[in-house]
Design a protein around this motif. Structure first.
Motif, PDB file in Angstrom:
ATOM      1  N   LEU A   1      29.540 -19.186 -41.647  1.00  0.00           N
ATOM      2  CA  LEU A   1      30.053 -19.033 -40.281  1.00  0.00           C
ATOM      3  C   LEU A   1      29.750 -19.998 -39.331  1.00  0.00           C
ATOM      4  O   LEU A   1      28.316 -20.727 -39.133  1.00  0.00           O
ATOM      5  N   THR A   2      30.665 -20.411 -38.258  1.00  0.00           N
ATOM      6  CA  THR A   2      29.864 -21.105 -37.210  1.00  0.00           C
ATOM      7  C   THR A   2      29.588 -20.074 -36.118  1.00  0.00           C
ATOM      8  O   THR A   2      29.759 -18.889 -36.412  1.00  0.00           O
ATOM      9  N   PRO A   3      28.706 -20.638 -35.170  1.00  0.00           N
ATOM     10  CA  PRO A   3      28.315 -19.491 -34.223  1.00  0.00           C
ATOM     11  C   PRO A   3      29.426 -18.606 -33.463  1.00  0.00           C
ATOM     12  O   PRO A   3      29.270 -17.590 -33.141  1.00  0.00           O
ATOM     13  N   ALA A   4      30.683 -19.394 -33.261  1.00  0.00           N
ATOM     14  CA  ALA A   4      31.617 -18.619 -32.533  1.00  0.00           C
ATOM     15  C   ALA A   4      32.189 -17.647 -33.330  1.00  0.00           C
ATOM     16  O   ALA A   4      32.593 -16.582 -33.152  1.00  0.00           O
ATOM     17  N   GLU A   5      32.373 -17.866 -34.868  1.00  0.00           N
ATOM     18  CA  GLU A   5      32.767 -16.956 -35.834  1.00  0.00           C
ATOM     19  C   GLU A   5      31.848 -15.741 -36.025  1.00  0.00           C
ATOM     20  O   GLU A   5      32.287 -14.666 -36.168  1.00  0.00           O
TER      21      GLU A   5
ATOM     22  N   VAL B   1      29.319 -10.244 -30.121  1.00  0.00           N
ATOM     23  CA  VAL B   1      28.506 -10.783 -29.136  1.00  0.00           C
ATOM     24  C   VAL B   1      29.089 -12.060 -28.692  1.00  0.00           C
ATOM     25  O   VAL B   1      30.127 -12.562 -29.336  1.00  0.00           O
ATOM     26  N   THR B   2      28.477 -12.888 -27.631  1.00  0.00           N
ATOM     27  CA  THR B   2      28.943 -14.305 -27.316  1.00  0.00           C
ATOM     28  C   THR B   2      28.082 -15.203 -28.216  1.00  0.00           C
ATOM     29  O   THR B   2      27.179 -14.908 -28.940  1.00  0.00           O
ATOM     30  N   PRO B   3      28.925 -16.476 -28.407  1.00  0.00           N
ATOM     31  CA  PRO B   3      28.070 -17.474 -29.246  1.00  0.00           C
ATOM     32  C   PRO B   3      26.628 -17.934 -28.829  1.00  0.00           C
ATOM     33  O   PRO B   3      26.103 -18.257 -29.473  1.00  0.00           O
ATOM     34  N   THR B   4      26.548 -17.657 -27.352  1.00  0.00           N
ATOM     35  CA  THR B   4      25.268 -17.946 -26.672  1.00  0.00           C
ATOM     36  C   THR B   4      24.430 -17.237 -27.067  1.00  0.00           C
ATOM     37  O   THR B   4      23.087 -17.620 -27.823  1.00  0.00           O
ATOM     38  N   ARG B   5      24.757 -15.720 -27.387  1.00  0.00           N
ATOM     39  CA  ARG B   5      23.680 -14.942 -27.983  1.00  0.00           C
ATOM     40  C   ARG B   5      23.536 -15.252 -29.548  1.00  0.00           C
ATOM     41  O   ARG B   5      22.213 -15.030 -29.876  1.00  0.00           O
ATOM     42  N   VAL B   6      24.605 -15.782 -30.154  1.00  0.00           N
ATOM     43  CA  VAL B   6      24.152 -15.749 -31.926  1.00  0.00           C
ATOM     44  C   VAL B   6      23.189 -17.166 -31.483  1.00  0.00           C
ATOM     45  O   VAL B   6      22.288 -17.305 -32.463  1.00  0.00           O
ATOM     46  N   ARG B   7      23.402 -18.238 -30.703  1.00  0.00           N
ATOM     47  CA  ARG B   7      22.463 -19.403 -30.587  1.00  0.00           C
ATOM     48  C   ARG B   7      21.134 -19.120 -30.164  1.00  0.00           C
ATOM     49  O   ARG B   7      20.050 -19.457 -30.998  1.00  0.00           O
ATOM     50  N   GLN B   8      20.962 -17.918 -29.570  1.00  0.00           N
ATOM     51  CA  GLN B   8      19.537 -17.408 -29.180  1.00  0.00           C
ATOM     52  C   GLN B   8      18.988 -16.625 -30.581  1.00  0.00           C
ATOM     53  O   GLN B   8      17.788 -16.983 -30.644  1.00  0.00           O
ATOM     54  N   LEU B   9      19.730 -15.902 -31.234  1.00  0.00           N
ATOM     55  CA  LEU B   9      19.222 -15.280 -32.336  1.00  0.00           C
ATOM     56  C   LEU B   9      18.814 -16.377 -33.140  1.00  0.00           C
ATOM     57  O   LEU B   9      17.629 -16.237 -33.972  1.00  0.00           O
ATOM     58  N   ILE B  10      19.360 -17.494 -33.531  1.00  0.00           N
ATOM     59  CA  ILE B  10      18.997 -18.533 -34.114  1.00  0.00           C
ATOM     60  C   ILE B  10      17.850 -19.133 -33.682  1.00  0.00           C
ATOM     61  O   ILE B  10      16.580 -19.471 -34.504  1.00  0.00           O
ATOM     62  N   SER B  11      17.642 -19.539 -32.512  1.00  0.00           N
ATOM     63  CA  SER B  11      16.695 -20.190 -31.647  1.00  0.00           C
ATOM     64  C   SER B  11      15.236 -19.231 -31.931  1.00  0.00           C
ATOM     65  O   SER B  11      14.106 -19.703 -32.241  1.00  0.00           O
ATOM     66  N   ASP B  12      15.487 -17.861 -31.830  1.00  0.00           N
ATOM     67  CA  ASP B  12      14.462 -16.872 -31.943  1.00  0.00           C
ATOM     68  C   ASP B  12      14.064 -16.795 -33.362  1.00  0.00           C
ATOM     69  O   ASP B  12      12.946 -16.085 -33.732  1.00  0.00           O
ATOM     70  N   GLY B  13      14.659 -17.327 -34.363  1.00  0.00           N
ATOM     71  CA  GLY B  13      14.355 -17.144 -35.727  1.00  0.00           C
ATOM     72  C   GLY B  13      14.964 -15.711 -36.410  1.00  0.00           C
ATOM     73  O   GLY B  13      14.798 -15.778 -37.774  1.00  0.00           O
ATOM     74  N   ALA B  14      15.623 -15.064 -35.668  1.00  0.00           N
ATOM     75  CA  ALA B  14      16.206 -14.001 -36.362  1.00  0.00           C
ATOM     76  C   ALA B  14      17.313 -14.103 -37.257  1.00  0.00           C
ATOM     77  O   ALA B  14      17.512 -13.266 -37.958  1.00  0.00           O
ATOM     78  N   LEU B  15      18.021 -15.124 -36.878  1.00  0.00           N
ATOM     79  CA  LEU B  15      19.056 -15.394 -37.554  1.00  0.00           C
ATOM     80  C   LEU B  15      19.029 -16.662 -38.548  1.00  0.00           C
ATOM     81  O   LEU B  15      18.721 -17.945 -37.662  1.00  0.00           O
TER      82      LEU B  15
END
Length: 194
Positions: free
Chosen positions: A88-92, A99-113
């Motif tokens: 999936l893309t962050p938007a998907e 949640v927002t795509p920004t929150r998804v990117r934050q999860l990725i940045s934190d290593g949670a996703l």
């Protein structure tokens, strides 16, 4: 119909290609696949110096190629293609999680996703999702993974039975272990060792 054909022909011309009938393209693809083994890499006996071959043979290593043996490069490429196709893309992912795509990117940045990049675009493997949420206890497991693992290695680790995750029915994969709601600390410890 003629307009679509003209548009197709123009597309191929713009890319320096001659428009071909589907049968000709299928034949060309077959030829490319047939030649792939020789094109990408040669027999293992050609890749090692004679001294190393002798040492390996002396240790009982069989150097001859086995007919019909799986091609590790093709297996890797197929697995990567499947991961890319189903990711999936962050938007998907944001839509799926609510949640927002920004929150998804934050999860990725934190290593949670876990996500990987293709042409600077983030792709998030689908195996991390369960329904409209994330797999239980996924975040600490992903955070324990080293950042230099490629997507195929991550998928193979998550999906392969691990002897350290033993149950009455036999060993489970980290993915099955998490889905079943078992203690994630065991999986986190294994992830740290990768």
């Amino acid at each position: 119909m003629a307009t679509a054909k003209a548009t197709d022909d123009r597309y191929f011309e713009l890319h320096g290609l001659k428009s071909q009938a589907p049968e000709a393209l299928n034949r060309a693809l077959q030829d490319a696949i047939s030649a792939m083994h020789e094109t990408l890499y040669g027999p293992s006996t050609e890749e090692l110096p004679a001294e190393e071959q002798a040492l390996l043979k002396g240790a009982g290593m069989r150097m001859a190629e086995r007919a019909g043996a799986p091609d590790p490069l093709l297996d890797y490429a197929t697995c990567f293609a499947a991961l890319l196709d189903t990711s999936l893309t962050p938007a998907e992912a944001a839509l799926r999680l609510g949640v927002t795509p920004t929150r998804v990117r934050q999860l990725i940045s934190d290593g949670a996703l876990y996500a990987f990049r293709v042409d600077r675009n983030l792709r998030i493997p689908l195996f991390q999702f369960q329904g409209n949420g994330l797999l239980p206890n996924l975040a600490p497991v992903n955070a324990a993974l080293t950042s230099d693992l490629d997507p195929v290695s991550v998928w193979r680790w998550f999906s392969a039975p691990d002897p350290e995750l033993e149950t009455e029915a036999g060993p489970l994969s980290p993915l099955s272990w998490l889905k079943s709601g078992r203690d994630p600390e065991v999986v986190i410890a294994i992830a740290r060792q990768l």
